[in-house]
Design a protein around this motif. Sequence first.
Motif, PDB file in Angstrom:
ATOM      1  N   ALA A  93      68.939  43.889  37.106  1.00 37.54           N
ATOM      2  CA  ALA A  93      69.660  43.111  36.095  1.00 37.54           C
ATOM      3  C   ALA A  93      71.118  43.531  36.007  1.00 37.54           C
ATOM      4  O   ALA A  93      72.005  42.701  35.785  1.00 37.54           O
ATOM      5  N   VAL A  96      73.278  41.668  38.779  1.00 40.18           N
ATOM      6  CA  VAL A  96      73.243  40.209  38.927  1.00 40.18           C
ATOM      7  C   VAL A  96      74.654  39.648  39.024  1.00 40.18           C
ATOM      8  O   VAL A  96      75.547  40.020  38.261  1.00 40.18           O
ATOM      9  N   TRP A 101      74.012  33.424  39.409  1.00 41.30           N
ATOM     10  CA  TRP A 101      73.028  33.167  38.348  1.00 41.30           C
ATOM     11  C   TRP A 101      73.320  31.826  37.670  1.00 41.30           C
ATOM     12  O   TRP A 101      72.401  31.078  37.325  1.00 41.30           O
ATOM     13  N   GLY A 105      70.382  29.423  37.627  1.00 41.72           N
ATOM     14  CA  GLY A 105      69.751  29.176  36.334  1.00 41.72           C
ATOM     15  C   GLY A 105      69.929  27.779  35.811  1.00 41.72           C
ATOM     16  O   GLY A 105      69.156  27.328  34.963  1.00 41.72           O
ATOM     17  N   HIS A 129      63.036  37.504  34.332  1.00 43.18           N
ATOM     18  CA  HIS A 129      64.450  37.531  33.970  1.00 43.18           C
ATOM     19  C   HIS A 129      65.288  36.475  34.675  1.00 43.18           C
ATOM     20  O   HIS A 129      66.296  36.030  34.123  1.00 43.18           O
ATOM     21  N   LEU A 130      64.901  36.058  35.868  1.00 45.58           N
ATOM     22  CA  LEU A 130      65.616  34.992  36.564  1.00 45.58           C
ATOM     23  C   LEU A 130      64.954  33.637  36.366  1.00 45.58           C
ATOM     24  O   LEU A 130      65.527  32.611  36.722  1.00 45.58           O
ATOM     25  N   PHE A 209      71.261  34.735  30.394  1.00 47.81           N
ATOM     26  CA  PHE A 209      70.439  35.635  31.186  1.00 47.81           C
ATOM     27  C   PHE A 209      69.593  36.490  30.247  1.00 47.81           C
ATOM     28  O   PHE A 209      70.101  37.054  29.275  1.00 47.81           O
ATOM     29  N   ARG A 210      68.316  36.593  30.526  1.00 48.58           N
ATOM     30  CA  ARG A 210      67.408  37.360  29.660  1.00 48.58           C
ATOM     31  C   ARG A 210      67.592  38.856  29.921  1.00 48.58           C
ATOM     32  O   ARG A 210      67.315  39.338  31.019  1.00 48.58           O
TER      33      ARG A 210
END
Length: 496
Positions: A93, A96, A101, A105, A129-130, A209-210
């Motif tokens: 993470a 990234v 992303w 995303g 997470h992605l 992004f988580r």
Amino acid sequence: MQTTTTTSSVVAELEGALLRSADTFPYFMLVAFEASGLPRFALLLALWPLLRLLELAGRRGLALRAAAFVATAGVPRAEVEAVSRAVLPKFMADDVDPAAWAAFGSCEGTRVVVTRMPRVMVDRFAREHLGAHAVVGCDLEYSRLRRSTGLLRGASYEDVATRVRALFAGDGCRPALGIGGSKMARSFLTFCELRQPFPAPNETNAPPFRPVIFHDGRLVCRPTPFMSLVILLWLPLGVLVAFVRIAVGLMVPIWTVPYIAPVFGGAVITHGRAPPPAKLGGGSPSGVLFVCTHRTLMDPVVLAAVLGRRVAAVTYSISRLSEVLSPIPTVRLTRDRDADAARMRAELARGGDVAVCPEGTTCREPFLLRFSKLFAELSDSIVPVAMNYRVGLFHPTTARGWKAMDPIFFFMNPRPVYEVTFLNQLPAESTCAAGKSPVDVANYVQRILAATLGFECTTLTRKDKYTVLAGNDGVVNAKPACWQSRVKDVLGFLLH
């Protein structure tokens, strides 16, 4: 057969595309250290020059297979999966690429991540997470004893391309976007409609992004070859320094610790004004209830050192060794609400100060877990305390490891720093004495502590943390550990 384009679907390479770095070596180092210990970690580092030469010679696939073999051969499958679930996502993470992303995303269709690493090492991060729907990569092979053989299956570029095409074969479609730039990525990019456009983040509809809230493992820094060498060279000195620091801390009066910490390379930073000792009398509880954020096992000890007086620490899951070595008294809880409340009330009634961490467990990231309301029912003399720490090499907390090692790892850091911020005592109108509900009081204290630290409040609990990191609910077995467990603990100490 003619194919059409799948709306907003994407296939992206992980290494070097979704992640800034294309280097997989640090992730195998993490698996080696966390799943096996220091000897395998040192062995893999010693092989790095050879692995690098193989990559420069165009034999990247062979280098990857060698790294995977050294890092995982003989390791139980459960350990590989646990490290992949609890340790690796945080490091991924942090690496990234925002533009990649944003492109990945924002796609609302099928999202596929392609990786050179074994899928088990990537699957959790990619899905959680992605937001990936599928992960394409090689697989680790396991023996009948459920131990890794260190061998990889399906690692060729042709295998990767075939699997990507198979994911879209049922719809007769192909992905709209392909992201990647390596030789492996070229094997599937020809199947995509568009290739590697990186729109600016503000031009896409990518969801936030988580973040990784819970993670485990002892290493703070990404174990690149250089940092791994630094860790190995520091370890012998670090162990010696840790035992000197602990020994001195146990021998001197606790109030002197903040003053002598800089002499031994540490620091204790205090903000705000600590409340004076409570005076006995009046028949009502007169001790001060310190409500602390929970960052490490040593929060109450550092609090007592800053206060310069006796503070009882409310504990639940610390080891017996930590209890024996603790320079302050401990109140061991049982998870029986009424019994625990009675114990803390009795301590307060004697005029003793009590430190409680209502989160129930530590959290490394800038988030506060949900506060238990129990403390709000015990006393109206509530002083919130924002605790935080800074370290450079080793994390002083663990969910899967031996918790008795937590203080040792903290003091093994070259410069361990603790920061203690005292807030004002809660006014009477903000306590249960004014008719506030315990839940409202707990939530209020959580909010003001989060604002002080610049953290974010969550409703996550101890159970959520241990479900993610250890695959259980975090309830500690009250039965004494068997001799096999003790042997395992000792071996874990020696290897780590």
